[in-house]
Design a protein around this motif. Structure first.
Motif, PDB file in Angstrom:
ATOM      1  N   GLN A  40      -3.931  -0.661  -3.000  1.00  0.00           N
ATOM      2  CA  GLN A  40      -3.588   0.605  -2.343  1.00  0.00           C
ATOM      3  C   GLN A  40      -2.116   0.650  -1.957  1.00  0.00           C
ATOM      4  OE1 GLN A  40      -6.544   2.029   0.633  1.00  0.00           O
ATOM      5  NE2 GLN A  40      -7.704   0.200   0.090  1.00  0.00           N
ATOM      6  N   LEU A  41      -1.611  -0.473  -1.466  1.00  0.00           N
ATOM      7  CA  LEU A  41      -0.198  -0.531  -1.102  1.00  0.00           C
ATOM      8  C   LEU A  41       0.692  -0.349  -2.327  1.00  0.00           C
ATOM      9  CD1 LEU A  41       0.079  -3.391   1.550  1.00  0.00           C
ATOM     10  CD2 LEU A  41       0.796  -1.018   1.834  1.00  0.00           C
ATOM     11  N   GLU A  42       0.321  -0.988  -3.416  1.00  0.00           N
ATOM     12  CA  GLU A  42       1.126  -0.876  -4.634  1.00  0.00           C
ATOM     13  C   GLU A  42       1.197   0.572  -5.108  1.00  0.00           C
ATOM     14  OE1 GLU A  42       1.690  -3.052  -8.963  1.00  0.00           O
ATOM     15  OE2 GLU A  42      -0.268  -3.131  -7.986  1.00  0.00           O
ATOM     16  N   GLN A  43       0.073   1.274  -5.055  1.00  0.00           N
ATOM     17  CA  GLN A  43       0.069   2.668  -5.484  1.00  0.00           C
ATOM     18  C   GLN A  43       0.935   3.521  -4.557  1.00  0.00           C
ATOM     19  OE1 GLN A  43      -3.760   4.323  -6.259  1.00  0.00           O
ATOM     20  NE2 GLN A  43      -2.979   6.333  -6.818  1.00  0.00           N
ATOM     21  N   ALA A  44       0.869   3.237  -3.266  1.00  0.00           N
ATOM     22  CA  ALA A  44       1.692   3.982  -2.310  1.00  0.00           C
ATOM     23  C   ALA A  44       3.176   3.719  -2.559  1.00  0.00           C
ATOM     24  CB  ALA A  44       1.313   3.594  -0.883  1.00  0.00           C
TER      25      ALA A  44
END
Length: 211
Positions: A40-44
């Protein structure tokens, strides 16, 4: 995970990097965390990276949030060297932060900065640290003095701003992270001087990005 808006990406970062029960909170409390958080962090981060490509100014609050992540991780890792799995988290987050501040190809502001640095042969803190020079030597003192003076100026100019220079904010974070990555090469008295300079740097960056 579905595509998110830029505002949602900011909220994801805030939740996992700042709020209780987020990634940083769980790490610092010694609690387990789900690896899906990193997805999720990577996508953000990717959303922010794409949005910031054409921007010369960025939200100061987001820059401030990002400025503390790696130092917090490094502090915990120094205190708990047995947590070797956090090395991967550190490297991935470091890469994501580098990418959102990268300017490729160079925009006008970045190009001017590069030309100025090269033309004037200005002393560089990262270079001094990488070459293991004593920061009490003339070149090191000059580099720190000029950098701290510039930070003081920006802290004053940015006090009431909500949007600040992406180039400058990214450079601050890069300089702070350089102290982390290169500081371990020093020992004894020199190590203490590096830590003192780093603490002063942290305070000045905080004034720039947080007010």
């Amino acid at each position: 995970m579905e595509d998110v808006s830029l505002q949602q990406a900011y909220e994801i970062l805030h939740h996992y990097l700042v709020e209780q029960d987020g990634l940083m909170y769980r790490i610092e409390q010694g609690l387990p965390f789900d690896k899906s958080i990193l997805v999720q962090l990577e996508q953000a981060f990717k959303k922010i990276q794409n949005a910031w490509k054409q921007q010369s100014e960025i939200p100061k609050r987001v820059a401030y949030m990002l400025s503390s992540v790696l130092p917090r991780l490094d502090t915990y890792m120094q205190q708990h060297p047995e947590k070797i799995e956090l090395g991967e988290v550190f490297m991935r987050v470091s890469e994501w932060i580098d990418k959102i501040f990268a300017t490729e190809p160079l925009d006008e502001v970045s190009a001017i900065a590069v030309v100025s640095m090269q033309a004037w042969s200005l002393p560089s803190i990262p270079l001094e640290l990488r070459q293991c020079h004593d920061l009490d030597q003339p070149a090191g003192r000059l580099a720190l003095s000029e950098f701290f003076e510039a930070l003081d100026t920006l802290a004053e100019k940015w006090q009431l701003k909500e949007e600040v220079s992406k180039l400058a904010a990214g450079s601050m974070i890069f300089a702070r992270d350089t102290f982390i990555s290169e500081g371990d090469r020093y020992t004894g008295v020199q190590k203490q001087k590096i830590l003192q300079a780093q603490e002063k740097l942290v305070q000045k960056i905080g004034k720039c990005l947080h007010g």
